[in-house]
Write a protein that holds these residues in place. Structure first.
Motif, mmCIF file in Angstrom:
data_model
loop_
_atom_site.group_PDB
_atom_site.id
_atom_site.type_symbol
_atom_site.label_atom_id
_atom_site.label_comp_id
_atom_site.label_asym_id
_atom_site.label_seq_id
_atom_site.Cartn_x
_atom_site.Cartn_y
_atom_site.Cartn_z
ATOM 1 N N ILE A 33 -1.314 37.823 1.719
ATOM 2 C CA ILE A 33 -2.578 38.268 2.292
ATOM 3 C C ILE A 33 -3.691 37.418 1.686
ATOM 4 O O ILE A 33 -3.937 37.478 0.480
ATOM 5 C CB ILE A 33 -2.837 39.764 2.003
ATOM 6 C CG1 ILE A 33 -1.610 40.615 2.381
ATOM 7 C CG2 ILE A 33 -4.092 40.230 2.717
ATOM 8 C CD1 ILE A 33 -1.257 40.586 3.846
ATOM 9 N N THR A 133 -7.886 38.109 5.754
ATOM 10 C CA THR A 133 -7.593 39.513 5.471
ATOM 11 C C THR A 133 -7.562 39.693 3.962
ATOM 12 O O THR A 133 -7.218 38.776 3.218
ATOM 13 C CB THR A 133 -6.227 39.922 6.066
ATOM 14 O OG1 THR A 133 -6.169 39.520 7.432
ATOM 15 C CG2 THR A 133 -6.007 41.421 5.986
ATOM 16 N N LEU A 149 -5.015 47.282 3.873
ATOM 17 C CA LEU A 149 -5.623 45.995 4.185
ATOM 18 C C LEU A 149 -6.987 46.168 4.859
ATOM 19 O O LEU A 149 -7.296 47.231 5.400
ATOM 20 C CB LEU A 149 -4.695 45.185 5.103
ATOM 21 C CG LEU A 149 -3.275 44.951 4.605
ATOM 22 C CD1 LEU A 149 -2.504 44.095 5.603
ATOM 23 C CD2 LEU A 149 -3.279 44.309 3.233
#
Length: 410
Positions: A33, A133, A149
């Motif tokens: 991420i 993200t 997230l």
């Protein structure tokens, strides 16, 4: 056969991508991420010392070969010139011989080139990278972790690796130890192609300024100037103004030094204040562990930030291989912590001390610094022992220590 483990890696920098490559290469399903929309091309470079070169090779032989291809492999007869601000050579550091002795060379490389190599290695091993993200929070126990997230989704995995950098939100979630600490100096970094100084590595010291330069191949030198200053002063200038200010500070230095800076492209320049953190009491909380700058941010005085992040990735993968059972992720992360925390903490403190010596602006500090380089034939005292690390040094056979109390602050 045990089901395949899954991991979320927060952060797509050097540490995060190295961890992703190591874990995916060992059969773990990995999702990285990353907050940025992509890997940006920036001018700053870094030094891979023998320990980092060996760690990269342990991640994969292909990665080791890529680094040698994309960086500048220090020849066996290479020396780094250690100079004062007038250009007088105080000593010649035999960096080529050091690589021969250690069995792995120093390799200066552009940061972007290393990140691209790690990205490609992680992707080839099967890792997925989710850009633009961030990991906003997590809930973990000793068997799994739920990761929230920024896009509103939640992912459940067997482990979460927090590699989200020196300002790590996940470290704050785990340890609650506040912001990183400014260490009294800033860094202006860039690259210059076609310099008359290529390919000679050097370090030049003046009062309150140190200039480091190394070749990265393709007729290009990367350089970094560390300047004693008030916090926020230089970053507030912007790239072009910072370059002009640096040239003004170097006006009475050896002329070729200023030439190296003057010929740089301002778009390739980065300006950042230098911070670190005190060593953390622990890195692992159930199925969550810190890695790289999130675990042990350090000043660049010994050039070990990227090298120790690569070491972390190698040890993390080894710990998970040594604890393959379905309920052994938490013990594996404690074994990783136990193997890494002492060494990394010592390097943080060595780097902090060396940075203070490098930036000393008094006449006495300048004399002491120059006398050390003249008498010892190198810039610092700690590096030879630090870079001698090899993957064979990993010891994961000690009894697992109990987990310390967790910080429950959200």
């Amino acid at each position: 056969m045990s089901p395949k483990r899954s991991a979320v890696v927060a952060g797509g920098g050097i540490g995060g991508l190295a961890a992703a490559a190591a874990l995916a290469g060992a059969g773990t399903e990995v999702t990285v991420i990353e907050r940025a929309p992509g890997i940006n091309d920036v001018g700053s470079g870094l030094m891979l010392y023998a320990n980092g070169v060996r760690a990269a090779g342990a991640l994969s032989a292909r990665l080791g070969e890529r680094i040698r291809s994309d960086g500048w492999v220090t020849p066996d007869d290479a020396v780094r010139l250690l100079m004062d601000s007038t250009g007088a050579v105080l000593s010649k550091e035999a960096i080529g011989q050091a690589g021969t002795r250690l069995g792995a060379p120093q390799i200066p490389i552009l940061r972007t080139a290393l990140q691209n190599a790690l990205f490609d290695e992680a992707a080839a091993a099967g890792a997925t990278v989710l850009l633009n993200t961030t990991v906003e929070d997590y809930t973990a126990d000793d068997t799994s972790v739920s990761v929230r997230l920024s896009d509103g989704t939640t992912r459940t995995a067997d482990l979460l690796i927090a590699a989200d950098g020196i300002k790590s939100a996940l470290r704050q979630r785990m340890l609650g130890d506040g912001p990183p600490q400014y260490r009294g100096y800033t860094s202006v970094r860039g690259r210059t192609t076609g310099s008359a100084l290529y390919p000679q590595p050097f370090v030049a010291n003046g009062r309150g300024i140190q200039l480091f330069a190394a070749p990265v191949g393709n007729d290009t030198m990367y350089w970094a100037a560390k300047i004693t200053a008030e916090a926020g002063q230089w970053p507030a200038m912007g790239r072009e103004t910072a370059l002009r200010a640096l040239l003004e500070r170097l006006a009475d230095w050896h002329a070729p030094f200023a030439g190296l800076i003057r010929e740089a492209d301002p778009d390739d320049v980065a300006v950042t204040d230098i911070h670190d953190r005190d060593p953390a009491p622990y890195w692992a909380d159930g199925c969550v562990a810190l890695l790289g700058d999130a675990a042990h941010p350090m000043v660049p005085a010994l050039g070990q930030g990227a090298n120790t992040a690569l070491e972390d990735a190698v040890v993390l993968a080894a710990a998970l291989r040594a604890h393959p059972g379905p309920d052994e992720v938490a013990p594996a992360l404690k074994a990783y912590e136990r193997e890494r925390i002492g060494r990394a903490s010592a390097i943080v403190l060595h780097s902090r001390r060396q940075g203070s010596l490098d930036q000393g602006a008094s006449q006495a500090q300048e004399r002491a610094r120059n006398d050390f380089m003249t008498s010892h034939g190198r810039k610092d005292e700690a590096t030879p022992g630090i870079v001698a690390w090899t993957p064979e040094d990993i010891r994961l056979d000690a009894a697992d220590s109990p987990c310390p109390p967790r910080n429950k602050t959200p």
